[in-house]
Design a protein around this motif. Structure first.
Motif, PDB file in Angstrom:
ATOM      1  N   SER A  93      15.539 -10.050  -4.352  1.00  0.00           N
ATOM      2  CA  SER A  93      15.463 -10.449  -2.947  1.00  0.00           C
ATOM      3  C   SER A  93      15.159  -9.255  -2.053  1.00  0.00           C
ATOM      4  O   SER A  93      14.377  -9.356  -1.099  1.00  0.00           O
ATOM      5  CB  SER A  93      16.782 -11.099  -2.508  1.00  0.00           C
ATOM      6  OG  SER A  93      16.945 -12.354  -3.110  1.00  0.00           O
ATOM      7  N   MET A  94      15.776  -8.119  -2.367  1.00  0.00           N
ATOM      8  CA  MET A  94      15.626  -6.945  -1.512  1.00  0.00           C
ATOM      9  C   MET A  94      14.279  -6.247  -1.700  1.00  0.00           C
ATOM     10  O   MET A  94      13.824  -5.527  -0.809  1.00  0.00           O
ATOM     11  CB  MET A  94      16.758  -5.953  -1.797  1.00  0.00           C
ATOM     12  CG  MET A  94      18.151  -6.552  -1.794  1.00  0.00           C
ATOM     13  SD  MET A  94      18.529  -7.575  -0.347  1.00  0.00           S
ATOM     14  CE  MET A  94      18.556  -6.353   0.950  1.00  0.00           C
ATOM     15  N   LEU A  95      13.645  -6.461  -2.843  1.00  0.00           N
ATOM     16  CA  LEU A  95      12.378  -5.780  -3.130  1.00  0.00           C
ATOM     17  C   LEU A  95      11.168  -6.675  -2.912  1.00  0.00           C
ATOM     18  O   LEU A  95      10.130  -6.215  -2.403  1.00  0.00           O
ATOM     19  CB  LEU A  95      12.369  -5.268  -4.568  1.00  0.00           C
ATOM     20  CG  LEU A  95      13.467  -4.271  -4.941  1.00  0.00           C
ATOM     21  CD1 LEU A  95      13.342  -3.878  -6.416  1.00  0.00           C
ATOM     22  CD2 LEU A  95      13.424  -3.043  -4.051  1.00  0.00           C
ATOM     23  N   TYR A  96      11.278  -7.957  -3.280  1.00  0.00           N
ATOM     24  CA  TYR A  96      10.104  -8.844  -3.272  1.00  0.00           C
ATOM     25  C   TYR A  96      10.281 -10.098  -2.422  1.00  0.00           C
ATOM     26  O   TYR A  96       9.309 -10.796  -2.167  1.00  0.00           O
ATOM     27  CB  TYR A  96       9.767  -9.284  -4.701  1.00  0.00           C
ATOM     28  CG  TYR A  96       9.886  -8.199  -5.726  1.00  0.00           C
ATOM     29  CD1 TYR A  96       8.990  -7.132  -5.746  1.00  0.00           C
ATOM     30  CD2 TYR A  96      10.908  -8.214  -6.674  1.00  0.00           C
ATOM     31  CE1 TYR A  96       9.106  -6.116  -6.691  1.00  0.00           C
ATOM     32  CE2 TYR A  96      11.028  -7.213  -7.613  1.00  0.00           C
ATOM     33  CZ  TYR A  96      10.134  -6.165  -7.616  1.00  0.00           C
ATOM     34  OH  TYR A  96      10.258  -5.164  -8.547  1.00  0.00           O
ATOM     35  N   GLY A  97      11.509 -10.411  -2.050  1.00  0.00           N
ATOM     36  CA  GLY A  97      11.760 -11.637  -1.306  1.00  0.00           C
ATOM     37  C   GLY A  97      12.452 -12.708  -2.114  1.00  0.00           C
ATOM     38  O   GLY A  97      12.765 -13.772  -1.593  1.00  0.00           O
ATOM     39  N   GLY A  98      12.690 -12.466  -3.399  1.00  0.00           N
ATOM     40  CA  GLY A  98      13.389 -13.441  -4.229  1.00  0.00           C
ATOM     41  C   GLY A  98      12.871 -13.453  -5.646  1.00  0.00           C
ATOM     42  O   GLY A  98      11.928 -12.726  -5.999  1.00  0.00           O
ATOM     43  N   LEU A  99      13.478 -14.294  -6.469  1.00  0.00           N
ATOM     44  CA  LEU A  99      13.115 -14.356  -7.883  1.00  0.00           C
ATOM     45  C   LEU A  99      11.689 -14.860  -8.075  1.00  0.00           C
ATOM     46  O   LEU A  99      10.903 -14.259  -8.816  1.00  0.00           O
ATOM     47  CB  LEU A  99      14.097 -15.272  -8.624  1.00  0.00           C
ATOM     48  CG  LEU A  99      13.872 -15.419 -10.132  1.00  0.00           C
ATOM     49  CD1 LEU A  99      14.024 -14.084 -10.836  1.00  0.00           C
ATOM     50  CD2 LEU A  99      14.844 -16.439 -10.722  1.00  0.00           C
ATOM     51  N   ILE A 100      11.333 -15.962  -7.430  1.00  0.00           N
ATOM     52  CA  ILE A 100       9.977 -16.502  -7.587  1.00  0.00           C
ATOM     53  C   ILE A 100       8.922 -15.573  -6.982  1.00  0.00           C
ATOM     54  O   ILE A 100       7.902 -15.294  -7.616  1.00  0.00           O
ATOM     55  CB  ILE A 100       9.895 -17.931  -7.035  1.00  0.00           C
ATOM     56  CG1 ILE A 100      10.690 -18.881  -7.938  1.00  0.00           C
ATOM     57  CG2 ILE A 100       8.449 -18.395  -6.929  1.00  0.00           C
ATOM     58  CD1 ILE A 100      10.697 -20.312  -7.491  1.00  0.00           C
ATOM     59  N   PRO A 101       9.136 -15.026  -5.772  1.00  0.00           N
ATOM     60  CA  PRO A 101       8.164 -14.051  -5.268  1.00  0.00           C
ATOM     61  C   PRO A 101       7.992 -12.834  -6.178  1.00  0.00           C
ATOM     62  O   PRO A 101       6.915 -12.236  -6.198  1.00  0.00           O
ATOM     63  CB  PRO A 101       8.751 -13.648  -3.908  1.00  0.00           C
ATOM     64  CG  PRO A 101       9.497 -14.855  -3.458  1.00  0.00           C
ATOM     65  CD  PRO A 101      10.100 -15.416  -4.719  1.00  0.00           C
ATOM     66  N   SER A 102       9.028 -12.470  -6.939  1.00  0.00           N
ATOM     67  CA  SER A 102       8.890 -11.325  -7.840  1.00  0.00           C
ATOM     68  C   SER A 102       7.838 -11.572  -8.910  1.00  0.00           C
ATOM     69  O   SER A 102       7.294 -10.628  -9.484  1.00  0.00           O
ATOM     70  CB  SER A 102      10.237 -11.013  -8.506  1.00  0.00           C
ATOM     71  OG  SER A 102      10.551 -11.938  -9.546  1.00  0.00           O
ATOM     72  N   ARG A 103       7.529 -12.851  -9.171  1.00  0.00           N
ATOM     73  CA  ARG A 103       6.541 -13.195 -10.192  1.00  0.00           C
ATOM     74  C   ARG A 103       5.136 -13.350  -9.613  1.00  0.00           C
ATOM     75  O   ARG A 103       4.174 -13.469 -10.379  1.00  0.00           O
ATOM     76  CB  ARG A 103       6.931 -14.516 -10.865  1.00  0.00           C
ATOM     77  CG  ARG A 103       8.315 -14.531 -11.477  1.00  0.00           C
ATOM     78  CD  ARG A 103       8.726 -15.958 -11.821  1.00  0.00           C
ATOM     79  NE  ARG A 103      10.100 -16.028 -12.311  1.00  0.00           N
ATOM     80  CZ  ARG A 103      10.821 -17.140 -12.353  1.00  0.00           C
ATOM     81  NH1 ARG A 103      10.285 -18.280 -11.910  1.00  0.00           N
ATOM     82  NH2 ARG A 103      12.057 -17.131 -12.808  1.00  0.00           N
ATOM     83  N   LYS A 104       5.035 -13.363  -8.278  1.00  0.00           N
ATOM     84  CA  LYS A 104       3.726 -13.681  -7.686  1.00  0.00           C
ATOM     85  C   LYS A 104       3.312 -12.727  -6.572  1.00  0.00           C
ATOM     86  O   LYS A 104       2.230 -12.873  -6.015  1.00  0.00           O
ATOM     87  CB  LYS A 104       3.749 -15.114  -7.116  1.00  0.00           C
ATOM     88  CG  LYS A 104       4.127 -16.179  -8.131  1.00  0.00           C
ATOM     89  CD  LYS A 104       3.858 -17.586  -7.630  1.00  0.00           C
ATOM     90  CE  LYS A 104       4.721 -17.974  -6.466  1.00  0.00           C
ATOM     91  NZ  LYS A 104       4.532 -19.389  -6.059  1.00  0.00           N
ATOM     92  N   HIS A 105       4.135 -11.765  -6.219  1.00  0.00           N
ATOM     93  CA  HIS A 105       3.897 -10.935  -5.044  1.00  0.00           C
ATOM     94  C   HIS A 105       2.663 -10.030  -5.205  1.00  0.00           C
ATOM     95  O   HIS A 105       2.177  -9.789  -6.313  1.00  0.00           O
ATOM     96  CB  HIS A 105       5.121 -10.062  -4.751  1.00  0.00           C
ATOM     97  CG  HIS A 105       5.325  -8.960  -5.745  1.00  0.00           C
ATOM     98  ND1 HIS A 105       4.683  -7.746  -5.666  1.00  0.00           N
ATOM     99  CD2 HIS A 105       6.109  -8.884  -6.854  1.00  0.00           C
ATOM    100  CE1 HIS A 105       5.066  -6.967  -6.657  1.00  0.00           C
ATOM    101  NE2 HIS A 105       5.919  -7.646  -7.401  1.00  0.00           N
ATOM    102  N   GLU A 106       2.196  -9.528  -4.081  1.00  0.00           N
ATOM    103  CA  GLU A 106       1.117  -8.545  -4.052  1.00  0.00           C
ATOM    104  C   GLU A 106       1.541  -7.357  -3.186  1.00  0.00           C
ATOM    105  O   GLU A 106       0.790  -6.855  -2.345  1.00  0.00           O
ATOM    106  CB  GLU A 106      -0.166  -9.183  -3.528  1.00  0.00           C
ATOM    107  CG  GLU A 106      -0.691 -10.298  -4.431  1.00  0.00           C
ATOM    108  CD  GLU A 106      -1.983 -10.926  -3.929  1.00  0.00           C
ATOM    109  OE1 GLU A 106      -2.499 -10.467  -2.884  1.00  0.00           O
ATOM    110  OE2 GLU A 106      -2.468 -11.870  -4.571  1.00  0.00           O
TER     111      GLU A 106
END
Length: 528
Positions: A93-106
């Motif tokens: 959450s603190m790095l990418y916005g959450g578990l699912i965003p951690s798999r799809k972030h840019e």
């Protein structure tokens, strides 16, 4: 007179803890998303003990894409950390916005690095705050599903090939490949567009590097305890490959095993770490006895895992700050694990909608009967008992629940869990069972009822009944049918309560919603 005063003071010290005395104790909790099981249901367990849980607003936690929220979460954390005694924080959450965003972030590596440095600032600004962190190695699903929001859209097309390709990469490093496998890995690599492989591996490398930095923070004393999860992993996969490398990195840097653990699972870590925080605040080390159903039992390797379930459970006990004991008489809590005699895991419910009728199988196997008798025997012997129901993936064993209901055992348990993956269930049942010993009967009944409604009523029955009326894409992401679906789920849930549960006041007029606009999970609103 002095003797009387001394005796009175001694008596007060020896009196059992009153939960109201803990009301001023605050624990800060940032989950990896706002699903009910991650957010509300986990916090509810700790709140029933009398602690105050400081939770960020739901809108700051991920649904699907929340890349912009980490900076807002850091601001919220800075504002609220001063009053807390412990903090359980999802690094995703603190790095990418959450578990699912951690798999799809840019997100650029520089931004991730800057956010990582905030953990050092959190520790420096709050040197007495105990910081517990959990995160995940990115998962490697066996295949993709059209309409699934949890992976990049290309995974629906290329997911199966990506999984097979990376499993061969893992095997190549462990034991080498046969001639046929070497030819296959070349064909698979050619079948996946280069830009897709590049996107997939680059994101994983960013997340992998961030996890190594968290391990560095453990060694530097910034983080008190770190848990890294292998989410939906397999014995040969990219997830398994990265875990091997992380363990090598931790060993090379002499990371203490008492402060770092990598294990299968992810969603259960929030409650396991909150339980650890409570145990350390109280100075307690709960003793836990584990008893598996007859047959393969402890050696069962459930779906979404790369190891025997006993390995996972023993690790979960360590994470929550407990100790496994060899006899029930030495235990504060007993976890009974419902496994199949042959070590299989069944998928009779929660299948993808196919339009067929669904009727729950209430005929117990010989294995299920044995397990139900085991539960009854331990309860009759006055042990504090919890059940991890992992015979089925994604939901309770209907036949087992019917027997426990008939034997009037449902609300004599200390804890129960039968949701989602096996490790999700074992971790939640362990943590709740350890904590609920200090709760009153009404609090325990609420927690048990919550699991029976979610795991048994919804996941093992209602979800499939209603889902069969939808097409597969709508099951994973609603179009215009959400209101009608929620109305039908609510009707079936209240009908289930009337037929199967006691007439507790808090179970009147339940409402069921699907906050993530899909059927995989639900939120059940109790009467206020």
């Amino acid at each position: 007179m002095l003797k009387k005063i001394f005796l009175l003071m001694l008596l007060i010290c020896l009196m059992p803890h009153d939960n109201s005395a803990l009301a001023k104790e605050k624990i800060l909790f940032i989950p990896h998303d706002n699903r009910p099981i991650s957010y509300q249901q986990t916090a509810e367990v700790i709140q029933q003990l009398g602690y105050e849980i400081l939770l960020p607003p739901k809108e700051l936690l991920s649904v699907e894409n929340s890349d912009e929220h980490p900076d807002e979460l850091w601001a919220w954390l800075e504002k609220n950390s001063k009053s807390a005694r412990a903090a359980v924080i999802a690094s995703d959450s603190m790095l990418y916005g959450g578990l699912i965003p951690s798999r799809k972030h840019e997100i650029d590596s520089e931004i991730i690095s800057a956010r990582l440095e905030n953990f050092k600032k959190l520790h420096a600004d709050n040197p007495k705050l105990k910081i517990y962190i959990f995160g995940a190695i990115m998962r490697t699903p066996h295949t993709g599903t059209p309409g699934d929001i949890e992976e990049p859209s290309y995974y629906a097309i290329h997911g199966a090939n990506i999984f097979e390709y990376t499993s061969l990469l893992d095997k190549q490093e462990i034991s080498g490949l046969t001639i046929d496998e070497k030819n296959l890995i070349v064909r698979l690599e050619k079948s996946i567009p280069a830009e897709i492989l590049s996107d997939w591996f680059e994101r994983r490398q960013k997340n992998f590097d961030a996890t190594k930095k968290l391990i560095d923070f453990v060694n530097a004393g910034v983080i008190n305890y770190l848990v890294v999860g292998r989410d939906d992993n397999s014995p040969l996969s990219q997830t398994h490959r990265e875990n091997r490398e992380l363990l090598e990195y931790a060993a090379k840097n002499n990371t203490p095993e008492t402060k770092f653990k990598s294990l299968a699972g992810i969603d259960e870590f929030n409650l396991l770490l909150l339980t650890r925080a409570v145990n350390e605040m109280r100075g307690t080390t709960p003793k836990i006895f584990i008893h598996y159903n007859k047959g393969k039992g402890a050696k069962t390797i459930p779906p979404f895992s790369a190891e025997p379930i006993s390995n996972s459970i023993n690790d979960e006990v360590k994470v929550l700050g407990g100790k496994v004991v060899e006899t029930p008489k030495r235990a504060d809590f007993i976890l009974l694990v419902n496994t199949d005699f042959y070590g299989e895991t069944f998928w009779a419910h929660n299948r993808r909608p196919d339009g067929s009728d669904f009727t729950p199988n209430l005929t117990p196997s010989a294995s299920t009967k044995l397990f139900a008798n085991m539960v009854e025997d331990y309860i009759n012997d006055d042990y504090a008992v919890g059940v991890a129901d992992i015979n089925f993936a994604n939901g309770s064993d209907n036949a087992l629940m019917k027997i426990l209901q008939d034997k009037n055992l449902l609300f004599k348990l200390q804890s129960y869990a039968g949701w989602n993956t096996a490790t999700n269930s074992t971790g939640f049942a362990l943590a709740t069972g350890v904590l609920s010993k200090n709760m009153n009967t009404n609090a325990k009944n609420k927690l048990l009822a919550r699991r029976y409604l979610d795991d048994w009523a919804y996941q093992a029955n209602i979800r499939t009944i209603v889902g069969n009326k939808l097409n597969p894409v709508s099951y994973y992401q609603f179009n215009d049918e959400r209101a009608a679906v929620e109305a039908e789920e609510t009707r079936l849930m209240n009908e289930f309560v009337q037929k199967n549960l006691p007439p507790f006041a808090f179970l009147r007029d339940l409402k069921v919603t699907n906050p993530w606009n899909r059927m995989f999970e639900c939120e059940i609103e109790f009467e206020k």
